[in-house]
Design an enzyme around this catalytic site. Structure first.
Site, PDB file in Angstrom:
ATOM      1  N   HIS A 101      40.855  51.875  39.407  1.00 42.61           N
ATOM      2  CA  HIS A 101      41.640  50.639  39.320  1.00 42.61           C
ATOM      3  C   HIS A 101      42.227  50.415  37.928  1.00 42.61           C
ATOM      4  O   HIS A 101      41.609  49.783  37.077  1.00 42.61           O
ATOM      5  CB  HIS A 101      40.767  49.449  39.722  1.00 42.61           C
ATOM      6  CG  HIS A 101      40.491  49.385  41.191  1.00 42.61           C
ATOM      7  ND1 HIS A 101      41.359  48.799  42.088  1.00 42.61           N
ATOM      8  CD2 HIS A 101      39.471  49.882  41.932  1.00 42.61           C
ATOM      9  CE1 HIS A 101      40.877  48.917  43.312  1.00 42.61           C
ATOM     10  NE2 HIS A 101      39.729  49.569  43.240  1.00 42.61           N
ATOM     11  N   GLU A 129      44.473  48.407  37.181  1.00 40.97           N
ATOM     12  CA  GLU A 129      44.833  46.993  37.010  1.00 40.97           C
ATOM     13  C   GLU A 129      43.656  46.118  36.634  1.00 40.97           C
ATOM     14  O   GLU A 129      43.819  44.915  36.412  1.00 40.97           O
ATOM     15  CB  GLU A 129      45.440  46.462  38.310  1.00 40.97           C
ATOM     16  CG  GLU A 129      44.451  45.963  39.343  1.00 40.97           C
ATOM     17  CD  GLU A 129      43.605  47.055  39.986  1.00 40.97           C
ATOM     18  OE1 GLU A 129      42.555  46.750  40.575  1.00 40.97           O
ATOM     19  OE2 GLU A 129      43.983  48.235  39.892  1.00 40.97           O
ATOM     20  N   GLY A 173      33.643  53.897  48.135  1.00 43.61           N
ATOM     21  CA  GLY A 173      32.501  54.596  48.722  1.00 43.61           C
ATOM     22  C   GLY A 173      32.872  55.936  49.323  1.00 43.61           C
ATOM     23  O   GLY A 173      31.993  56.661  49.795  1.00 43.61           O
ATOM     24  N   CYS A 191      43.214  53.470  45.152  1.00 44.00           N
ATOM     25  CA  CYS A 191      41.956  53.338  45.890  1.00 44.00           C
ATOM     26  C   CYS A 191      42.121  53.740  47.364  1.00 44.00           C
ATOM     27  O   CYS A 191      42.340  54.906  47.652  1.00 44.00           O
ATOM     28  CB  CYS A 191      41.385  51.933  45.727  1.00 44.00           C
ATOM     29  SG  CYS A 191      39.598  51.864  46.029  1.00 44.00           S
ATOM     30  N   LEU A 192      42.042  52.806  48.309  1.00 43.66           N
ATOM     31  CA  LEU A 192      42.237  53.169  49.715  1.00 43.66           C
ATOM     32  C   LEU A 192      43.612  53.787  49.908  1.00 43.66           C
ATOM     33  O   LEU A 192      43.776  54.738  50.680  1.00 43.66           O
ATOM     34  CB  LEU A 192      42.071  51.947  50.616  1.00 43.66           C
ATOM     35  CG  LEU A 192      42.316  52.182  52.113  1.00 43.66           C
ATOM     36  CD1 LEU A 192      41.279  53.137  52.692  1.00 43.66           C
ATOM     37  CD2 LEU A 192      42.315  50.866  52.882  1.00 43.66           C
ATOM     38  N   GLY A 252      41.531  48.600  49.738  1.00 42.98           N
ATOM     39  CA  GLY A 252      41.031  47.936  50.938  1.00 42.98           C
ATOM     40  C   GLY A 252      39.655  48.470  51.300  1.00 42.98           C
ATOM     41  O   GLY A 252      39.169  49.437  50.700  1.00 42.98           O
TER      42      GLY A 252
END
Length: 376
Positions: free
Chosen positions: A349, A351, A310, A266-267, A239
């Site tokens: 990632h 995926e 980021g 990730c997030l 996200g």
């Protein structure tokens, strides 16, 4: 039609628009991928950003329905050296310019994307404005300086699931709960409750392939609701925005890790870091591209990864948490696991539909951790 890009430090580049009149601003970042522009455009994690593609020719294989990572474009603007107007691919159902125009997304081409990438690489990601109406660099610079910084922004509400849904071969389908908040799982795999903070659809596809039955829910789906649903494990999605702003989500997660196996990407990885006592810092210019080397500290192998973040997790010497993956460009954390609890996550990632696919094994690692816990 002439267009101008100006960053908050005054750096300016001229180009042209092929998506009509526009004027918008946001954090300007660069992506080093040679392919996968459709996945970039439809990745909710890019919400609020203007993305510069470092590869000079974008759009040569067009756009198709199968490569969507969500239902629409999320980034603020697309910056390219040259946009291919007539794609050449048997899979293409639309040209990139038509796709951008249909979604109302500003696109600027003809600017020196190499110079922009180099500037951001040296000075860091920063706010910027693009316009076809205001071609005064000094004016755009001042307007860029008053834009909100990515640090401190909670952008998840703009892209996250608004209500629960299941994943089917045809995409999302509304999920209905019983009056007691239980859910009628179909029995097609491990019952996995997925917190959708702006998930990429290929994550859901890979979870299904691996042996999970995913049920996606909004970010503030409560612990009580999770318990009632009948879920066996928790997954946290990717996200946008600053993870430190998601205080309610982190509070929910701190309770969930006491009972459920938990994984994330990730997030989701960043929120797990916060829930376990770590913190997050903003990277200078972020990791955005399909060519980042990562070392798996468990196997010693090096893989090439697709990344888009980021911020990065700082563990602050947490005794019960260890690094499982490290970025070989800047040695930042790319994966973690808890030494005693069934918790693991990765920053990058696995995926990634456009490639590389080196990290696909991680879905099996997630599955093994969860099923081992459930069968213990």
């Amino acid at each position: 039609m002439k267009a101008l890009l100006t960053l908050e430090d005054g750096f300016s580049l001229h180009g042209k628009s092929f998506s009509g009149d526009f004027e918008t601003g946001g954090e300007v970042i660069f992506n080093t991928s040679m392919t996968g522009y459709q996945e970039v455009l439809t990745d909710p994690s890019y919400y609020g950003q203007m993305v510069c593609m470092a590869w000079p020719l974008i759009g040569n294989y067009g756009v198709n329905h199968e490569d969507m990572e969500s239902g629409r474009i999320h980034l603020r603007a697309f910056l390219v050296k040259e946009c291919c107007k007539r794609p050449s691919s048997w899979r293409a159902t639309m040209s990139l310019p038509d796709f951008l125009q249909n979604n109302g997304t500003p696109c600027m081409e003809g600017l020196d994307t190499r110079a922009l990438t180099r500037h951001l690489r040296i000075h860091g990601a920063m706010r910027g404005m693009i316009s076809t109406k205001d071609l005064n660099p000094a004016s755009l610079r001042e307007r860029a300086r008053v834009l909100p910084s990515m640090q401190g922004q909670n952008l998840v509400p703009y892209v996250a699931a608004q209500k629960p849904y299941s994943w089917t071969d045809d995409g999302p389908a509304e999920a209905r709960f019983a009056p007691d908040d239980s859910y009628a799982w179909q029995g097609t795999g491990v019952r996995l409750l997925v917190y959708d903070y702006g998930i990429k659809w290929n994550i859901l596809r890979e979870l299904v392939k691996t042996g999970f039955e995913p049920l996606a829910v909004p970010p503030l789906f409560s612990v009580v609701q999770v318990m009632a649903s009948g879920a066996q494990a928790i997954f946290l999605s990717n996200g946008p925005g600053d993870p430190a702003t998601l205080t309610e989500e982190i509070t929910i997660l701190r309770e969930l890790v006491e009972t459920f196996p938990v994984t994330g990407i990730c997030l989701g990885h960043q929120l797990i870091g916060h829930a376990l006592g770590g913190s997050t810092n903003k990277l200078r210019f972020g990791h955005h591209g399909a060519n980042h080397p990562v070392k798996d500290m468990i196997t010693g192998k090096v893989e090439i990864s697709s990344q888009n973040h980021g911020f990065h997790v700082v563990l602050d010497n947490l005794g019960d948490v260890e690094a499982t993956h490290v970025n070989l460009n800047d040695m930042t954390l790319e994966g973690l696991r808890h030494k005693n609890l069934p918790i693991m996550s990765v920053q990058y990632h696995p995926e990634a539909a456009a490639g590389p696919h080196d990290g696909r094994y991680l879905f099996k690692r997630f599955y093994d951790m969860i099923t081992n816990f459930l069968h213990a």
